[in-house]
Every structure is written in C-alpha cells, then in structure tokens.
Design a protein around this motif. Sequence first.
Motif, PDB file in Angstrom:
ATOM      1  N   HIS A 247       4.662   3.489  -0.789  1.00 50.09           N
ATOM      2  CA  HIS A 247       5.125   3.771  -1.800  1.00 50.09           C
ATOM      3  C   HIS A 247       4.451   3.121  -3.226  1.00 50.09           C
ATOM      4  N   PHE A 248       3.884   3.865  -3.883  1.00 48.12           N
ATOM      5  CA  PHE A 248       3.250   3.760  -5.123  1.00 48.12           C
ATOM      6  C   PHE A 248       3.930   4.023  -6.170  1.00 48.12           C
ATOM      7  N   ASP A 249       3.608   2.947  -7.108  1.00 46.21           N
ATOM      8  CA  ASP A 249       4.291   3.237  -8.649  1.00 46.21           C
ATOM      9  C   ASP A 249       3.094   2.926  -9.581  1.00 46.21           C
ATOM     10  N   LEU A 250       2.408   4.148 -10.192  1.00 47.16           N
ATOM     11  CA  LEU A 250       1.362   3.615 -10.914  1.00 47.16           C
ATOM     12  C   LEU A 250       1.881   3.604 -12.502  1.00 47.16           C
TER      13      LEU A 250
ATOM     14  N   LEU B  76      -4.865   5.450   2.002  1.00 45.94           N
ATOM     15  CA  LEU B  76      -4.513   7.076   2.299  1.00 45.94           C
ATOM     16  C   LEU B  76      -5.516   7.471   3.629  1.00 45.94           C
ATOM     17  N   ASN B  77      -6.117   6.707   4.237  1.00 44.71           N
ATOM     18  CA  ASN B  77      -6.925   7.284   5.515  1.00 44.71           C
ATOM     19  C   ASN B  77      -6.007   7.234   6.667  1.00 44.71           C
ATOM     20  N   GLN B  78      -4.911   6.482   6.664  1.00 45.72           N
ATOM     21  CA  GLN B  78      -3.817   6.450   7.662  1.00 45.72           C
ATOM     22  C   GLN B  78      -3.206   7.574   7.794  1.00 45.72           C
ATOM     23  N   GLN B  79      -2.595   7.620   8.926  1.00 45.04           N
ATOM     24  CA  GLN B  79      -1.726   8.655   9.318  1.00 45.04           C
ATOM     25  C   GLN B  79      -0.206   8.281   8.827  1.00 45.04           C
ATOM     26  N   ALA B  80      -0.257   8.370   7.742  1.00 44.61           N
ATOM     27  CA  ALA B  80       1.063   7.801   6.962  1.00 44.61           C
ATOM     28  C   ALA B  80       1.518   8.619   5.814  1.00 44.61           C
ATOM     29  N   ILE B  81       2.893   8.329   5.620  1.00 46.68           N
ATOM     30  CA  ILE B  81       3.234   9.263   4.381  1.00 46.68           C
ATOM     31  C   ILE B  81       2.893   8.390   3.137  1.00 46.68           C
ATOM     32  N   SER B  82       2.175   9.036   2.140  1.00 44.00           N
ATOM     33  CA  SER B  82       1.935   8.143   0.836  1.00 44.00           C
ATOM     34  C   SER B  82       2.840   8.889  -0.073  1.00 44.00           C
ATOM     35  N   LEU B  83       3.551   8.095  -1.077  1.00 44.73           N
ATOM     36  CA  LEU B  83       4.426   8.569  -2.192  1.00 44.73           C
ATOM     37  C   LEU B  83       3.950   7.882  -3.415  1.00 44.73           C
ATOM     38  N   VAL B  84       3.568   8.916  -4.311  1.00 44.31           N
ATOM     39  CA  VAL B  84       3.028   8.327  -5.533  1.00 44.31           C
ATOM     40  C   VAL B  84       3.837   8.744  -6.677  1.00 44.31           C
ATOM     41  N   GLU B  85       4.477   7.764  -7.406  1.00 44.60           N
ATOM     42  CA  GLU B  85       5.184   7.960  -8.454  1.00 44.60           C
ATOM     43  C   GLU B  85       4.018   7.845  -9.797  1.00 44.60           C
ATOM     44  N   TRP B  86       4.275   8.618 -10.731  1.00 42.98           N
ATOM     45  CA  TRP B  86       3.133   8.452 -11.970  1.00 42.98           C
ATOM     46  C   TRP B  86       1.651   8.905 -11.419  1.00 42.98           C
ATOM     47  N   PRO B  87       1.499   9.631 -10.694  1.00 47.20           N
ATOM     48  CA  PRO B  87       0.280  10.070 -10.180  1.00 47.20           C
ATOM     49  C   PRO B  87      -0.640  10.420 -11.212  1.00 47.20           C
ATOM     50  N   GLU B  88      -0.322  10.766 -12.356  1.00 43.94           N
ATOM     51  CA  GLU B  88      -1.354  11.014 -13.655  1.00 43.94           C
ATOM     52  C   GLU B  88      -1.987   9.740 -14.173  1.00 43.94           C
TER      53      GLU B  88
END
Length: 156
Positions: A81-84, A102-114
């Motif tokens: 879980h990312f919050d940028l 990001l190269n893993q078989q995972a769920i990556s969630l990104v708040e404020w990806p901009e």
Amino acid sequence: GLSRTIRIPDETATEQFGALLAQSARQLEFGVLIYLHGDLGMGKTTLARGLVQGLGHPGNVKSPTYTLVEPYDLLEPPVYHFDLYRLADPEELEFMGIRDYLNQQAISLVEWPERGAGLLPGADVAIELTPARPGRMLSVTSGTQTGQALVAALSE
Ligand code: ADP
Ligand code: MG
C-alpha cells in the motif's frame, strides 16, 4: 480500457468494494498495480483497508503518508500500500526500490500516483472516487490486459 462505474453509498460499501477487488485480483496469475485517484477524504485509504482486511489482515490499516509504503507481506497475495502524497521527488521511488515491489506477484495499491509521474509504471487498473449524494461514485478502468481481466472478474 474496460470501465465500470458504481455508486458506493457509505464507508462500508467502500470497504466491501475493496474486498471484492481483492477476491478478483487473487484469481489472477500476475501481480496487479492499482492506482487510487481522488481528493483527500474521498475514501482511498478506506478502500485499501477493505482490500487488506478482506484478505485476512486483522489489524489497522492507515495511510503510509510518511513512510510511503506499508507492506502486508503475509497476505496471499501480498499487498503493498503506497501513499505518495508527501513524495517530494519521483526519484525517491527508485531509492526505495519500487521495481522490486512491483515485480512481485502482489497487489500494489497507490494513493496519489500523480506524484510519481515519470517513474511509476502505468496502472493495470485505475480507480477514481468522486463525491456523490449520498456517498461516492467509483469508476474503475483497465489499462492493461491484466487489468481488463480484473475488471471483468468484478462483475462475475
Ligand atoms: P482518502 O484516503 O481518500 O484521503 P480516507 O479513506 O482516509 O480518504 O477517508 C475517507 C472518509 O470518507 C472517511 O471519513 C470515511 O468514513 C468516508 N467514506 C469512505 N467511503 C465513503 C462512502 N462511500 N460514502 C461516504 N463516506 C465515505
Ligand atoms: Mg489516504
């Protein structure tokens, strides 16, 4: 891309959507990168909490505003879980080793990806939360084949 728009009337519905997203994502053979768009207070972290707790995490889920990422390594699949929001320079993402996440078989969630523009790869799925009365409108749009499979699985 494939798109769906739904109304989510309250906080519980936002959490439930996160849990649904988790169930759909765990059927995929690949990792998935999900952008969470929306102003402060729109429910991005609420959705992330529903997703993480829906996979069995028993504790709190808070926005990792100061640490940039909160790993949930023990979940299946793992969730990052990312919050940028406080990212000063997109290059910080390189220093933190964003590729390895990001190269893993995972769920990556990104708040404020901009805020990570230029260094963050394109999303498999972009979610946008906007105000509605009551609640929120939620749009989900695929950006890749993986994302298309995920969006399709949501309505199965
Ligand atoms: P963000 O991470 O986007 O800044 P948060 O998830 O931290 O937002 O906070 C969202 C706020 O909106 C919380 O107070 C939560 O209870 C509320 N909320 C979440 N989803 C909904 C919804 N579908 N309708 C109304 N209120 C919601
Ligand atoms: Mg947040």
